[in-house]
Design an enzyme around this catalytic site. Structure first.
Site, mmCIF file in Angstrom:
data_model
loop_
_atom_site.group_PDB
_atom_site.id
_atom_site.type_symbol
_atom_site.label_atom_id
_atom_site.label_comp_id
_atom_site.label_asym_id
_atom_site.label_seq_id
_atom_site.Cartn_x
_atom_site.Cartn_y
_atom_site.Cartn_z
ATOM 1 N N GLU A 1 -3.563 8.613 -1.727
ATOM 2 C CA GLU A 1 -2.777 7.393 -1.414
ATOM 3 C C GLU A 1 -1.652 7.018 -2.867
ATOM 4 O OE1 GLU A 1 -5.267 4.940 1.738
ATOM 5 O OE2 GLU A 1 -5.998 4.500 -0.376
ATOM 6 N N GLU A 2 -1.415 8.092 -3.558
ATOM 7 C CA GLU A 2 -0.908 7.925 -4.843
ATOM 8 C C GLU A 2 0.492 8.494 -4.721
ATOM 9 O OE1 GLU A 2 -4.924 7.656 -7.449
ATOM 10 O OE2 GLU A 2 -3.885 9.404 -7.281
ATOM 11 N N ASP B 1 -0.220 11.169 0.027
ATOM 12 C CA ASP B 1 -1.213 12.120 -0.063
ATOM 13 C C ASP B 1 -2.432 11.599 0.384
ATOM 14 O OD1 ASP B 1 -1.701 10.761 -2.380
ATOM 15 O OD2 ASP B 1 -2.388 12.589 -3.211
ATOM 16 N N GLU C 1 -18.446 6.106 -4.557
ATOM 17 C CA GLU C 1 -17.210 6.854 -4.539
ATOM 18 C C GLU C 1 -17.266 8.016 -5.617
ATOM 19 O OE1 GLU C 1 -12.858 5.665 -3.825
ATOM 20 O OE2 GLU C 1 -13.418 4.935 -5.949
ATOM 21 N N TRP D 1 0.899 -1.307 -0.019
ATOM 22 C CA TRP D 1 -0.078 -0.040 0.093
ATOM 23 C C TRP D 1 0.940 1.383 -0.020
ATOM 24 C CZ3 TRP D 1 -4.536 -1.013 -1.570
ATOM 25 C CH2 TRP D 1 -5.718 -0.015 -1.408
#
Length: 548
Positions: A150-151, A147, A373, A91
């Site tokens: 998550e990238e 961030d 989402e 992750w």
């Protein structure tokens, strides 16, 4: 749904995508909304808030791929399994916004408890959790991390903004209850100083200190503004308050960037609401608008209107003028009093503009009212994870701000002056396991055994032991483990023994069967020993390495 009490799962979706996890960030944002709702009068939420406190105290102690509590590194782990155990898959980690946001949520609840004479609860139960998080922020704010999407591994505006807020209000709470928060006092000014680095003169560059190839316009920045909104603050540029010239100029820059990239936005002119995504280079799930992003741009405008009314004036300068010109092409720079016609006209236009974003969300919401989402860039149909918790929380906060229901001040007006010179400093943190509390102690516990052992195709790993749940040493009844998360670099076998009484002690050992399914090979060494912990935890994990 299988989640531990007090944990927020991101979505019930378990496939394409699998969001059945609890994220520290999403949970904190959701519970900050619930705590604000509780403070506003919904007393029925208190049991859930208390469960959240218990769950977060437990999660702080769970060792994970980011680290553990001894040096605080484990607090940067972004997500956990829904049973409060570690997620060990690959992750984007660490993510440094979660501890700050959790501290902010718990500080809000602590202030309410103090106002009702419950200082003991704050000092003994909640402050230890908050203190760990504030120490983490003070120690690690100056290091890069992933961030909120998550990238991107770098420095994030959203993360830095919420870190500054947490340190400021953490210092105030510490003083109120007679505690100390050394990192709050020493690091908050430097975090604020660094926050100015994201402003490029035209808009907020949401991620810096990285080479991501993006233009910098990102809903990250608008989320940062609304989650550091202080209803008692002026339209302050340094804290990027929603009504500030910088924040409004950034609002225009971000929303305008989406006007030409989504088919559902084509032909919509500047100054009219559009569907808003994360950033224009987004390709995740096809790169679509997000409900929470579209709601955030509406919420910023409602926040700004509240601040204008409280200040009884609206100031327009060269930075914010292009934003206002989209709504009134004849508007000029200047200060307009609450009693003026210009003030009435421009604030009415802003409200209509904000309402238009809510109308877009309404238009593209599924008939049953569920908020996913994302919604399709082509036709507006729901996309990606269904029933995203963060989408619902964003809707509720936007509606509350539209009704001028606002959270308490966090002290932005006294913490808006960065030092003349920025320093890349940090404060060494001190960490301690917080006391675990729960409404009811677990009487039986599910124990998950994780063991690393390289195997060949056809071999299977088992765990056996001295309790019936592990087969009472009968290799024909041992607990069969699975290799669902097995990789060459992490040869993990996992199995869960359910309903072992809390406090029970037993011996156990791992073995594997050969490709014939009959041949048994035990690991070497003495029998292992384990005692099931007593307390709140209904699920625990024992991590081992095969004994050669």
């Amino acid at each position: 749904m299988g989640a531990r009490p007090g944990l927020v799962v991101a979505s019930p979706s378990k496939t394409d995508p699998d969001y059945f996890y609890t994220w520290t960030r999403d949970s904190a944002l959701t519970f900050k909304m619930l705590i604000d709702t509780f403070i506003a009068g919904d007393m029925s939420l208190q049991p859930e808030i208390e469960d959240y406190i218990s769950a977060q105290a437990l999660l702080q102690t769970v060792a994970n791929p980011s680290g553990d509590l001894t040096d605080g590194t484990g607090l940067g782990e972004p997500k956990f399994e829904a049973n409060a155990t570690s997620f060990t898959g690959p992750w984007g980690r660490p993510q440094r916004d979660g501890p700050a946001l959790r501290a902010t949520a718990l500080i809000a609840y602590s202030r309410w408890l103090l106002s009702h004479g419950r200082e003991s609860n704050v000092s003994t139960t909640i402050w230890p959790i908050i203190s760990n998080d504030l120490n983490y922020v003070g120690q690690y704010w100056n290091q890069t991390g992933f961030d909120l999407w998550e990238e991107v591994d770098g420095s994030s505006f959203f993360t830095t903004a919420v870190q500054h807020r947490a340190l400021v209000e953490g210092q105030a709470l510490a003083e109120q209850i007679g505690k100390t928060c050394t990192p709050c006092e020493s690091q908050a000014p430097q975090v604020l100083c660094f926050l100015q680095s994201f402003w490029n003169g035209d808009f907020v560059v949401s991620n810096i200190n990285n080479q991501n190839g993006r233009n910098g316009r990102d809903a990250n920045s608008i989320l940062g503004s609304i989650h550091t909104f202080d209803p008692n603050a002026a339209c302050d540029d340094t804290t990027f308050q929603p009504c500030s010239p910088r924040a409004l100029a950034n609002h225009k820059a971000v929303t305008d960037s989406f006007r030409s990239i989504y088919p559902i936005n084509l032909g919509i002119p500047e100054g009219s609401p559009v569907a808003v995504g994360r950033y224009i280079e987004d390709v995740y799930m096809g790169g679509n608008p997000w409900y929470l992003s579209t709601l955030a741009v509406a919420e910023q405008l409602y926040d700004a209107l509240y601040q204008f009314d409280r200040l009884a004036r609206l100031d327009i300068d060269a930075t914010s003028l292009p934003f206002y010109r989209d709504l009134d092409p004849s508007i000029q720079t200047g200060s307009y009093a609450l009693s003026s016609g210009v003030y009435a006209n421009i604030t009415s236009a802003i409200r209509r503009y904000a309402d238009g974003y809510l109308s877009i969300v309404q238009k593209y919401t599924a008939p049953g009212g569920g908020l996913a989402e994302q919604y399709s860039r082509d036709d507006g149909s729901p996309v990606s994870a269904a029933d995203l918790t963060w989408s619902y929380a964003s809707f509720l906060t936007a509606i509350a701000r539209r009704s001028s229901i606002v959270p308490d001040s966090w002290g932005a007006s006294t913490a808006n002056r960065p030092p003349a010179t920025c320093a890349g400093s940090s404060a060494p943190g001190t960490y301690a396991p917080p006391p675990l509390t729960c409404r009811v102690n677990a009487s039986i516990v599910a124990v998950t055994f994780d063991v690393q052992e390289h195997t060949t195709y056809g071999e299977t790993v088992y765990v056996s032991g001295s309790v019936p749940q592990l087969g009472s040493w009968d290799t024909g009844n041992g607990l069969e483990m699975n290799a669902n998360r097995y990789t060459s670099s992490n040869p993990l076998w996992s199995g869960t023994a359910k309903a072992i009484p809390a406090g029970e002690s037993f011996e156990y050992k791992y073995y594997k069967t050969g490709t014939d399914g009959v041949t048994v090979t035990w690991e070497r060494g003495e029998n292992r020993r384990y005692t099931v912990p007593k307390g709140c935890a209904e699920n625990v994990v024992q991590v081992d390495v095969w004994q050669e």
